[in-house]
Design an enzyme around this catalytic site. Structure first.
Site, mmCIF file in Angstrom:
data_model
loop_
_atom_site.group_PDB
_atom_site.id
_atom_site.type_symbol
_atom_site.label_atom_id
_atom_site.label_comp_id
_atom_site.label_asym_id
_atom_site.label_seq_id
_atom_site.Cartn_x
_atom_site.Cartn_y
_atom_site.Cartn_z
ATOM 1 N N ARG A 111 -3.038 62.367 37.028
ATOM 2 C CA ARG A 111 -3.144 61.746 38.359
ATOM 3 C C ARG A 111 -4.606 61.842 38.751
ATOM 4 O O ARG A 111 -5.162 62.932 38.873
ATOM 5 C CB ARG A 111 -2.260 62.490 39.361
ATOM 6 C CG ARG A 111 -2.586 62.122 40.796
ATOM 7 C CD ARG A 111 -1.542 62.581 41.766
ATOM 8 N NE ARG A 111 -0.335 61.778 41.638
ATOM 9 C CZ ARG A 111 0.661 61.756 42.532
ATOM 10 N NH1 ARG A 111 0.583 62.514 43.609
ATOM 11 N NH2 ARG A 111 1.716 61.002 42.343
ATOM 12 N N HIS A 138 0.675 52.850 39.891
ATOM 13 C CA HIS A 138 1.650 53.954 39.889
ATOM 14 C C HIS A 138 2.894 53.489 39.119
ATOM 15 O O HIS A 138 3.972 53.335 39.684
ATOM 16 C CB HIS A 138 1.995 54.321 41.340
ATOM 17 C CG HIS A 138 2.547 55.703 41.526
ATOM 18 N ND1 HIS A 138 2.698 56.600 40.489
ATOM 19 C CD2 HIS A 138 2.992 56.351 42.642
ATOM 20 C CE1 HIS A 138 3.203 57.733 40.965
ATOM 21 N NE2 HIS A 138 3.395 57.603 42.261
ATOM 22 N N GLN A 141 6.378 55.336 39.258
ATOM 23 C CA GLN A 141 7.048 55.123 40.541
ATOM 24 C C GLN A 141 7.802 53.795 40.538
ATOM 25 O O GLN A 141 8.968 53.714 40.934
ATOM 26 C CB GLN A 141 6.004 55.138 41.670
ATOM 27 C CG GLN A 141 6.599 54.901 43.045
ATOM 28 C CD GLN A 141 7.473 56.050 43.498
ATOM 29 O OE1 GLN A 141 7.044 57.197 43.525
ATOM 30 N NE2 GLN A 141 8.721 55.765 43.851
ATOM 31 N N ASP A 233 4.763 52.141 52.247
ATOM 32 C CA ASP A 233 4.050 53.333 51.751
ATOM 33 C C ASP A 233 3.073 53.760 52.855
ATOM 34 O O ASP A 233 2.840 53.003 53.811
ATOM 35 C CB ASP A 233 3.311 52.982 50.444
ATOM 36 C CG ASP A 233 2.591 54.178 49.817
ATOM 37 O OD1 ASP A 233 2.908 55.327 50.176
ATOM 38 O OD2 ASP A 233 1.690 53.959 48.969
ATOM 39 N N CYS A 273 8.046 55.368 48.495
ATOM 40 C CA CYS A 273 7.749 56.270 47.372
ATOM 41 C C CYS A 273 7.685 57.727 47.808
ATOM 42 O O CYS A 273 7.840 58.613 46.978
ATOM 43 C CB CYS A 273 6.442 55.849 46.703
ATOM 44 S SG CYS A 273 5.047 55.842 47.842
ATOM 45 N N ARG A 301 12.849 59.398 39.754
ATOM 46 C CA ARG A 301 11.587 59.648 39.052
ATOM 47 C C ARG A 301 11.852 60.482 37.792
ATOM 48 O O ARG A 301 11.286 60.243 36.732
ATOM 49 C CB ARG A 301 10.593 60.409 39.964
ATOM 50 C CG ARG A 301 10.098 59.633 41.169
ATOM 51 C CD ARG A 301 9.168 58.508 40.784
ATOM 52 N NE ARG A 301 8.036 58.956 39.999
ATOM 53 C CZ ARG A 301 6.905 59.437 40.500
ATOM 54 N NH1 ARG A 301 6.724 59.505 41.799
ATOM 55 N NH2 ARG A 301 5.911 59.826 39.710
#
Ligand code: CP
Ligand code: NVA
Length: 314
Positions: A111, A138, A141, A233, A273, A301
């Site tokens: 990340r 991402h 996700q 988000d 998310c 996830r």
């Protein structure tokens, strides 16, 4: 059961742009099988002896825990590496870090900030590199999002997804994911906060093959009109904290609230998310309502990432 996709063995997962529609559908099918196994209490450990290095240059709850638990459940091991505790934090290059870690581990999840950093890591590491979020993307996700939509709506093709908010990493990944599975995607964002052109172009190219439509608008009502899935988000992503005051004002008209949800289909589902900021991008009466599937989404996830890990490593 077939739990691997031979075309993914040893590959990097940097962006879903690189994935075919078939690979995405296969990953989702494997994730469903792995979820069923886990729920039935069946042990499945194809990754015994394998190690995943997880480098974090930004905080994480879901990505960190789901990857670590996923490796444990598959019989392998995950190493949590905070970049501040690595020589990377003191100036060792990404290229050298990649070449060294590849001597020890079987895959690297990272990340980080600039997407270019993960591309550089992947270039120098001769083990698979998985994107655990960059400033631009991402992918893990978005795969969990697809699985959740499929579980609830029983289809992906023909579904309309509306993303309301910042044209950020999550929006980019979703647009690509939607386009690849034939799901219509409308993104509504303030002027100046649109998704990057390269992602819009890539999504439209993929959509042309699957029959999906990709639209970017500045009207939340237009995006949400007759949508099956509403997604938002945070307004301020990690690394943008100094812009947060300005963003709070600019994004106010893009809040997902019950007024806006009147434009959606009656049986709309809400996704986020997470982490969420109630009262900012979404009101509590939406995210905590029966329309919301955010915790099932977070749970997924684990399953999609296990599908990725077995496909890359076994
Ligand atoms: N959605 C997501 O990636 O959450 P974390 O930042 O907690 O990993
Ligand atoms: N767009 C958010 C997603 C967090 C999971 C961020 O980058 O901070």
């Amino acid at each position: 059961m077939n739990t691997t996709i031979s075309s993914l063995k040893g590959k990097d997962v940097l962006t879903l742009i690189d994935f075919s529609s078939e690979q995405i559908y296969e990953l989702l099918a494997i994730a469903q099988q792995l979820k069923q196994k886990q729920q039935a209490g069946e042990s499945y450990t194809p990754l015994v002896g394998k190690t995943l290095a997880m480098i974090f240059e930004k905080p994480s709850t879901r990505t960190r825990v789901s990857f670590e638990v996923g490796m444990t459940q598959l019989g392998g091991h995950a190493l949590y590496l905070n970049s501040n505790d690595l020589q990377l934090g003191r100036g060792e290059t990404i290229a050298d870090t990649a070449r060294v870690l590849a001597q020890y581990v079987d895959a690297i999840m990272i990340r980080t900030f600039a997407h270019q950093k993960i591309e550089e890591l992947a270039e120098y590491a001769d083990v698979p590199v998985i994107n655990g979020l960059t400033d631009d993307d991402h992918p893990c996700q978005a795969l969990a999002d697809l699985l959740t939509i499929y579980e609830v709506k029983k289809q992906l093709k023909g579904i309309k997804l509306a993303y309301v908010g910042d044209g950020n990493n999550v929006a980019h990944a979703l647009m690509i994911a939607a386009a690849k599975v034939g799901m219509d995607c409308a993104v509504a964002c303030p002027v100046g906060y649109e998704p990057k052109e390269q992602y819009v172009t890539a999504a439209k190219e993929a959509a042309a093959k699957t029959g999906a439509t990709i639209t970017v608008t500045h009207s939340p009502e237009e995006a949400v009109q007759a949508a099956d899935v509403i997604y938002t988000d945070v307004w301020t992503s990690m690394g943008q904290e100094q812009e947060s005051e300005q963003r709070l004002a600019v994004f106010q008209p893009f809040q997902v609230n019950s007024q806006l949800m009147k434009y959606a289909k009656d049986d709309y589902m809400f996704l986020h998310c997470l982490p969420a900021h109630r009262g900012e991008e979404v009101t509590a009466d939406v995210i905590d309502s029966g329309h919301s599937y955010v915790f099932q989404q977070a749970g997924n996830r684990l399953h999609v990432q296990k599908a990725i890990l077995v496909s890359l490593l076994s």
